[in-house]
Write an enzyme that holds these catalytic residues in place. Structure first.
Site, PDB file in Angstrom:
ATOM      1  N   SER A  57      25.000  -2.128 -48.247  1.00  0.00           N
ATOM      2  CA  SER A  57      26.057  -1.183 -48.020  1.00  0.00           C
ATOM      3  C   SER A  57      27.248  -1.388 -48.656  1.00  0.00           C
ATOM      4  O   SER A  57      28.071  -0.206 -48.386  1.00  0.00           O
ATOM      5  CB  SER A  57      26.274  -1.237 -46.547  1.00  0.00           C
ATOM      6  OG  SER A  57      25.259  -0.476 -45.748  1.00  0.00           O
ATOM      7  N   LYS A  60      28.483   1.963 -50.329  1.00  0.00           N
ATOM      8  CA  LYS A  60      29.221   2.994 -49.701  1.00  0.00           C
ATOM      9  C   LYS A  60      30.633   2.804 -50.221  1.00  0.00           C
ATOM     10  O   LYS A  60      31.360   4.042 -50.045  1.00  0.00           O
ATOM     11  CB  LYS A  60      29.321   2.727 -48.205  1.00  0.00           C
ATOM     12  CG  LYS A  60      27.890   2.720 -47.406  1.00  0.00           C
ATOM     13  CD  LYS A  60      28.097   2.724 -46.085  1.00  0.00           C
ATOM     14  CE  LYS A  60      26.535   3.088 -45.343  1.00  0.00           C
ATOM     15  NZ  LYS A  60      25.550   2.100 -45.413  1.00  0.00           N
ATOM     16  N   SER A 121      29.706   1.391 -41.086  1.00  0.00           N
ATOM     17  CA  SER A 121      28.737   1.180 -42.149  1.00  0.00           C
ATOM     18  C   SER A 121      27.576   2.338 -41.552  1.00  0.00           C
ATOM     19  O   SER A 121      26.444   1.902 -41.726  1.00  0.00           O
ATOM     20  CB  SER A 121      28.011  -0.076 -42.602  1.00  0.00           C
ATOM     21  OG  SER A 121      27.488  -0.127 -43.850  1.00  0.00           O
TER      22      SER A 121
END
Length: 436
Positions: A57, A60, A121
């Site tokens: 993640s 991101k 997230s």
């Protein structure tokens, strides 16, 4: 007896000196790691920095970059509402992943989805934002890879907007195979974080929020706690930490891109593939402790500094034959503590401004850039350089301190005649010398 005392004293003195001057060691238990000064991109520590690893993640951060860029360009707005596709909805219902459940029969603001992505997230929210910005996640992934190239990242490959493994996307992967996952090196991840903070510092306004309620006051209310447990009020709190992004998948292990500001120094850290969720914060703490204990921000050169032996530059066709030059601005850097004397200035002329003989051609204006001074480390330790090749940090421009007008035709003619006869005279002297 005196010999023994002398031997003992010498041995211990030498041992102490060696210990005092030894470079500090750091054992970071991660597959890849890097520590960087956020202002200049100066690398303070690295381990397997170019090894391609799964960032999970932490991907991101690129989605955040593209979203904030779209906000700046007024292509979307914070209060703009968007529908949720069946794909984003389906992902958002998977609570084994990090998510806030989304509805297909409702609309959500960009700000709501962004907060869910940056703090919690949330993967479904991330996909919804990617679809809003680019029309589809597949098109958004193309933009992610294009932006990575533009930012100077080298070791990377984005296959989705979230950092999930493609196999978790219910067949909706538009790039790579079913088992593919985003990949980045620690260096590339640091470049992404460095660029994000430099170009969109407002990212920290949301990244630093420890807890927030999603859709507060509705049936869909969810309490989001930031996965960055190093925020000061959370369980691994560290004073000054205000970002940035965690990541975790089977392939990636546990990773974390952190940033911290203490005094006037901001650091960026990346640790990739640690064993546990807590370990990624423990290893980051090692990096932050190391950075603040062993480095400090120092002014290396003042404004109007002149390098010994390079205080002037020669001029042709000018009323003056040379012009004084000095640094335009002071230069400060994060350097190793107690080693200021090991950072030496080196004057580099701009060859494009010079003749083949290394001279300026009149007229010359005051404040004209003629080159730069770069700082070279001459100590015994290792210097890792900067995140980006060609980075202008660690340098300061050298400019002329006065104007020099072009000489008139008569003066130039006299110089030409003088040069001609001077050449004849030198030739005659050389000839006479050869007779003896």
């Amino acid at each position: 007896m005196l010999t023994l005392i002398f031997s003992f004293f010498t041995t211990n003195l030498l041992g102490f000196s060696k210990s005092a001057s030894a470079a500090p060691s750091l054992d970071v238990k991660a597959e890849g790691a890097i520590l960087v000064d956020a202002e200049t991109g100066k690398i303070l520590y690295q381990k397997n920095a170019d090894k391609l690893l799964a960032p999970a993640s932490m991907s991101k951060m690129m989605t955040e970059y593209l979203l904030l860029e779209s906000i700046d360009k007024k292509k979307i707005s914070w209060d703009q509402k968007t529908n949720i596709s069946e794909y984003a909805h389906k992902i958002s219902q998977n609570r084994t992943l990090s998510n806030v459940p989304l509805r297909v029969d409702d609309k959500y603001t960009v700000k709501e989805l962004y907060q869910a992505m940056a703090i919690y997230s949330a993967n479904g929210a991330t996909i919804a934002l990617a679809e809003l910005i680019a029309g589809s996640e597949g098109e958004f992934v193309k933009r992610m890879n294009a932006k990575a190239k533009e930012l100077g990242m080298k070791d990377y490959n984005f296959v989705n907007s979230t950092g999930l493994n493609n196999k978790d996307l219910f067949g909706n992967h538009n790039s790579g195979s079913e088992t593919d996952e985003n990949m980045m090196s620690a260096r590339a991840t640091a470049i992404l974080a460095y660029s994000l903070l430099k170009d969109h510092p407002e990212v920290l306004e949301t990244a630093s929020i420890p807890r927030l309620k999603f859709r507060e006051g509705t049936d869909d209310e969810i309490r989001m706690e930031n996965w960055n447990w190093m925020l000061p009020s959370l369980i691994k709190g560290y004073n000054g930490v205000d970002g940035l992004k965690t990541g975790s998948t089977d392939l990636a292990g546990n990773c974390f891109t952190g940033t911290i500001k203490q005094g006037d120094t901001r650091l960026i850290s990346v640790v990739m593939k640690t064993d546990t969720r807590l370990a990624r914060f423990d290893e980051t703490k090692k990096l932050f402790d190391f950075g603040f204990a062993n480095f400090e921000k120092e002014q290396i050169l003042p404004k109007n500094y002149q390098v010994k032996g390079n205080k002037t530059v020669s001029i042709v066709k000018g009323k003056e034959k040379e012009v004084k030059v000095a640094t335009k601005e002071p230069l400060s850097m994060v350097i190793k503590r107690g080693e200021k004397e090991n950072y030496k200035p080196k004057f580099v002329l701009d060859k494009k401004k010079m003749t083949k003989d290394g001279e300026l051609t009149a007229p010359v204006k005051k404040g004209e850039v003629v080159g730069h001074i770069k700082i070279e480390y001459t100590g015994s330790g290792e210097d890792y350089g900067y995140l980006l090749n060609g980075d202008t940090k660690g340098k300061t421009e050298v400019v002329t301190t006065q104007s020099v007008e072009k000489a008139n035709w008569f003066v130039l003619a006299l110089r030409g005649v003088g040069g001609f006869f001077g050449g004849l005279w030198s030739g005659a002297v050389d000839m006479v010398k050869s007779w003896f």
